[in-house]
Scaffold this motif. Structure first.
Motif: not given
Length: 279
Positions: A152-156, A228-230, A269-270, A275-279
């Protein structure tokens, strides 16, 4: 920003409160079952049995479906919309636990509504990937694997990084300054340790930034991926308060980089933020 804020304002209607009597035709119920002190679901709306037994290591919640610490009001135009927002909040807050099964009638009693709007809201959450249908039992809260979260992080990143870089080159500094209140709202929620409100303000911040691209389909897709990631990360017991505060601080840092048109910092930063607390 004005267009984004307008999207966030919904028509107000009756509110669904955790543990409160429902308005209208639902009369207050008694007893010690689920929703004691809340509205009783009409008999014609009771189309399922609430199961309390263990099956294959899973527990179906039939008596105390949510473990919240007090009433939470969500105001929306329709009952289904109210229930959907309440369920999303419960997911983020950890009141609906990953891997466990919840029945629509039991949740309906907790909300003071019939099982129908709960079932409809759960079907929507199934489309969003938050729950899965368990035939004849209810809905199981999905457990995200580390691989799924990485994907999910990769797609975002594939979607949002190019957009952010384009915006950094074209949007005037004054427009970014107008988004400061959104970043500050995430910081305030993080400081209080309010994970549910942080989830809402985090999505609002990202929507306002991406809205500057003028692409409605982008907003729909990005918000779906964000949801979905959050919630698994925000509801995880291991998430420290300091992590949430640090994640919120990245919003202000991102605005600083966007104002300065520092493209390498914006991209870094993006990517790190996903990959941080918010997914």
């Amino acid at each position: 920003m004005e267009q984004g804020a307008a999207r966030e304002r919904a028509t107000e209607g009756p509110s669904v409160r955790f543990g409160d009597p429902a308005p209208g035709p639902y009369a207050p119920g008694g007893g010690a079952g689920p929703g004691a002190g809340s509205a009783r679901v009409p008999e014609q709306a009771r189309g399922e049995h609430t199961h309390g037994e263990h099956t294959h290591g899973e527990h179906t919640h039939g008596e105390s479906p949510l473990a919240g610490d007090g009433p939470r009001t969500v105001r929306r135009h329709s009952v289904r919309g109210q229930v959907l927002d309440a369920l999303r909040t419960a997911l983020v807050a950890g009141e609906l636990r990953p891997g466990e099964v919840y029945s629509a009638p039991a949740l309906g009693e907790r909300f003071g509504v019939s099982a129908t709007p709960v079932r409809e809201a759960m079907q929507r959450l199934a489309v969003e990937g938050a729950v899965e249908v368990v035939p004849n039992r209810g809905f199981r809260v999905v457990v995200r694997t580390a691989r799924e979260l990485t994907e999910l992080a990769e797609v975002r990143a594939l979607i949002e990084v190019p957009v952010m870089l384009r915006l950094a080159r074209t949007v005037p500094a004054a427009r970014w300054a107008a988004l400061r209140p959104f970043a500050e709202a995430t910081g305030a929620a993080a400081a209080r340790g309010d994970r549910a409100h942080y989830a809402e303000t985090d999505r609002a911040f990202h929507r306002e930034v991406l809205a500057l691209a003028g692409n409605e389909q982008l907003l729909v897709i990005a918000d779906d991926l964000h949801r979905r990631s959050q919630w698994p990360l925000l509801s995880a017991p291991v998430l420290r308060h300091a992590d949430l505060v640090a994640d919120a601080a990245e919003h202000s840092a991102l605005l600083d980089a966007l104002v300065a048109r520092d493209l390498p910092v914006v991209e870094s930063l993006v990517r790190e933020h996903f990959t941080g607390a918010n997914g």
